[in-house]
Write a protein that holds these residues in place. Sequence first.
Motif, PDB file in Angstrom:
ATOM      1  N   ASN A 182      39.188  46.605  48.999  1.00  0.00           N
ATOM      2  CA  ASN A 182      38.706  46.229  47.662  1.00  0.00           C
ATOM      3  C   ASN A 182      37.328  46.818  47.387  1.00  0.00           C
ATOM      4  O   ASN A 182      36.436  46.145  46.896  1.00  0.00           O
ATOM      5  CB  ASN A 182      38.640  44.694  47.545  1.00  0.00           C
ATOM      6  CG  ASN A 182      38.882  44.223  46.129  1.00  0.00           C
ATOM      7  OD1 ASN A 182      39.426  44.955  45.303  1.00  0.00           O
ATOM      8  ND2 ASN A 182      38.476  43.020  45.828  1.00  0.00           N
ATOM      9  N   SER A 183      37.137  48.093  47.701  1.00  0.00           N
ATOM     10  CA  SER A 183      35.838  48.725  47.528  1.00  0.00           C
ATOM     11  C   SER A 183      35.440  48.769  46.057  1.00  0.00           C
ATOM     12  O   SER A 183      36.305  48.764  45.161  1.00  0.00           O
ATOM     13  CB  SER A 183      35.858  50.149  48.095  1.00  0.00           C
ATOM     14  OG  SER A 183      36.055  50.126  49.486  1.00  0.00           O
ATOM     15  N   ASN A 241      30.020  46.488  51.421  1.00  0.00           N
ATOM     16  CA  ASN A 241      31.199  47.169  50.910  1.00  0.00           C
ATOM     17  C   ASN A 241      32.010  47.790  52.051  1.00  0.00           C
ATOM     18  O   ASN A 241      33.240  47.862  51.993  1.00  0.00           O
ATOM     19  CB  ASN A 241      30.780  48.242  49.906  1.00  0.00           C
ATOM     20  CG  ASN A 241      31.855  48.566  48.889  1.00  0.00           C
ATOM     21  OD1 ASN A 241      32.591  47.684  48.449  1.00  0.00           O
ATOM     22  ND2 ASN A 241      31.956  49.811  48.510  1.00  0.00           N
ATOM     23  N   TYR A 248      32.386  38.812  46.134  1.00  0.00           N
ATOM     24  CA  TYR A 248      33.548  39.587  45.679  1.00  0.00           C
ATOM     25  C   TYR A 248      34.460  39.931  46.856  1.00  0.00           C
ATOM     26  O   TYR A 248      35.684  39.869  46.751  1.00  0.00           O
ATOM     27  CB  TYR A 248      33.053  40.851  44.986  1.00  0.00           C
ATOM     28  CG  TYR A 248      34.120  41.820  44.549  1.00  0.00           C
ATOM     29  CD1 TYR A 248      35.052  41.481  43.575  1.00  0.00           C
ATOM     30  CD2 TYR A 248      34.174  43.105  45.098  1.00  0.00           C
ATOM     31  CE1 TYR A 248      36.022  42.395  43.164  1.00  0.00           C
ATOM     32  CE2 TYR A 248      35.126  44.017  44.687  1.00  0.00           C
ATOM     33  CZ  TYR A 248      36.052  43.656  43.719  1.00  0.00           C
ATOM     34  OH  TYR A 248      37.002  44.564  43.313  1.00  0.00           O
ATOM     35  N   HIS A 249      33.852  40.271  48.000  1.00  0.00           N
ATOM     36  CA  HIS A 249      34.630  40.608  49.193  1.00  0.00           C
ATOM     37  C   HIS A 249      34.998  39.378  50.021  1.00  0.00           C
ATOM     38  O   HIS A 249      35.619  39.522  51.077  1.00  0.00           O
ATOM     39  CB  HIS A 249      33.841  41.587  50.069  1.00  0.00           C
ATOM     40  CG  HIS A 249      33.703  42.956  49.477  1.00  0.00           C
ATOM     41  ND1 HIS A 249      34.707  43.578  48.776  1.00  0.00           N
ATOM     42  CD2 HIS A 249      32.667  43.846  49.484  1.00  0.00           C
ATOM     43  CE1 HIS A 249      34.308  44.774  48.390  1.00  0.00           C
ATOM     44  NE2 HIS A 249      33.074  44.959  48.798  1.00  0.00           N
ATOM     45  N   GLN A 250      34.595  38.205  49.532  1.00  0.00           N
ATOM     46  CA  GLN A 250      34.909  36.942  50.209  1.00  0.00           C
ATOM     47  C   GLN A 250      34.415  36.950  51.658  1.00  0.00           C
ATOM     48  O   GLN A 250      35.109  36.513  52.584  1.00  0.00           O
ATOM     49  CB  GLN A 250      36.414  36.654  50.136  1.00  0.00           C
ATOM     50  CG  GLN A 250      36.929  36.540  48.721  1.00  0.00           C
ATOM     51  CD  GLN A 250      38.423  36.249  48.638  1.00  0.00           C
ATOM     52  OE1 GLN A 250      39.070  35.981  49.641  1.00  0.00           O
ATOM     53  NE2 GLN A 250      38.971  36.299  47.442  1.00  0.00           N
ATOM     54  N   LEU A 251      33.206  37.453  51.845  1.00  0.00           N
ATOM     55  CA  LEU A 251      32.607  37.503  53.163  1.00  0.00           C
ATOM     56  C   LEU A 251      31.923  36.171  53.474  1.00  0.00           C
ATOM     57  O   LEU A 251      31.418  35.489  52.583  1.00  0.00           O
ATOM     58  CB  LEU A 251      31.572  38.637  53.224  1.00  0.00           C
ATOM     59  CG  LEU A 251      32.119  40.046  52.968  1.00  0.00           C
ATOM     60  CD1 LEU A 251      30.983  41.051  52.898  1.00  0.00           C
ATOM     61  CD2 LEU A 251      33.122  40.443  54.047  1.00  0.00           C
ATOM     62  N   LYS A 298      38.647  44.449  38.895  1.00  0.00           N
ATOM     63  CA  LYS A 298      37.905  45.087  39.972  1.00  0.00           C
ATOM     64  C   LYS A 298      36.433  45.183  39.587  1.00  0.00           C
ATOM     65  O   LYS A 298      36.090  45.436  38.431  1.00  0.00           O
ATOM     66  CB  LYS A 298      38.445  46.487  40.262  1.00  0.00           C
ATOM     67  CG  LYS A 298      39.919  46.529  40.654  1.00  0.00           C
ATOM     68  CD  LYS A 298      40.154  45.918  42.022  1.00  0.00           C
ATOM     69  CE  LYS A 298      41.601  46.106  42.455  1.00  0.00           C
ATOM     70  NZ  LYS A 298      41.848  45.509  43.789  1.00  0.00           N
ATOM     71  N   SER A 316      34.814  45.673  53.716  1.00  0.00           N
ATOM     72  CA  SER A 316      36.072  45.428  53.012  1.00  0.00           C
ATOM     73  C   SER A 316      36.935  46.683  53.072  1.00  0.00           C
ATOM     74  O   SER A 316      36.498  47.761  52.696  1.00  0.00           O
ATOM     75  CB  SER A 316      35.813  45.052  51.551  1.00  0.00           C
ATOM     76  OG  SER A 316      37.029  44.898  50.857  1.00  0.00           O
TER      77      SER A 316
END
Length: 216
Positions: free
Chosen positions: A76-77, A70, A21-24, A168, A73
Motif C-alpha cells: 500500500n505504498s 512507507n 495509513y499503513h496500520q503500523l 489511496k 508496507s
Amino acid sequence: MKLFLFDHCPYCIRALMVANYHQLSIQEVYLQNHDTQARIEKVGKNTVPILETQSGDYLAESLDIITYLNSLSHHNSLLPAQYQTEIQQLQQELEPNMYPLIFPRWLKIPLPEFQCEEATAWFTRNKSPMINESFEAAFANSAHYRMKLNATLANFTALSLPSERHNKLNYDDVFLFPLLRNLTVIAQVQWTPRLKQYLNEVSQLTHISLYDDVAL
C-alpha cells in the motif's frame, strides 16, 4: 516503535498519517513544547517529529520518517504527487494570515504539548516575533486575517480526493492535509465543498481527527 511529536506540528502529522495509513504499531509520545532537551538528547537538535525505529535508532526528518514507514508496507505504498507546486504556492499565500490565526488558538485548546505553564510561555516567546504582534492582538484581529485566508482558500482547486484514487494516500496528501487540518482550529473558515470533503476523507483514511469540535 515510538513517534515523538506535537499535535499541532504539520511535520509530525505527516509522519503520523503514514503510520496510521499503513496500520503500523507505533506509540505516540507527545513531548512538552518547551522541553528542547528531550529532542536534542535523541537526535542532536531541537526538532520534531522523531521516530524511534524497530532497531532502536532515531530518525528526525519528516520525509525520512515517511520513507522509512512507507518501506514497511509491501502492498500500500504512497502514490506519486500531482500538485506539489500548487500546494507550495498555497502554503506561501496562506502563511501571512494563517499564523496570526492559529498561534493564539493553540494555547486556547487542550493540546497535549501545552500541558504546563513553561510550555505555553516558551511557545509564546518564540512564536510572537513571527507575527509581529502579541497573541492577544492577533486573536482580536481574527476577522481581518480570516477574511484574507478565506479568499485564498476559495481559489484553491489543485487537489484530488482519495475517493477518486481508490482511497489511496499520495504524496500530495502528506503536504496538504496537515496544512489544511491546522486551519480547522479557526471558526468560520469558509471551506469549499470539495476542500471539506477532502479533509473528511483523509481524516477517515488516516484516523487523524480535525479540530472542528474545538474551533475558535
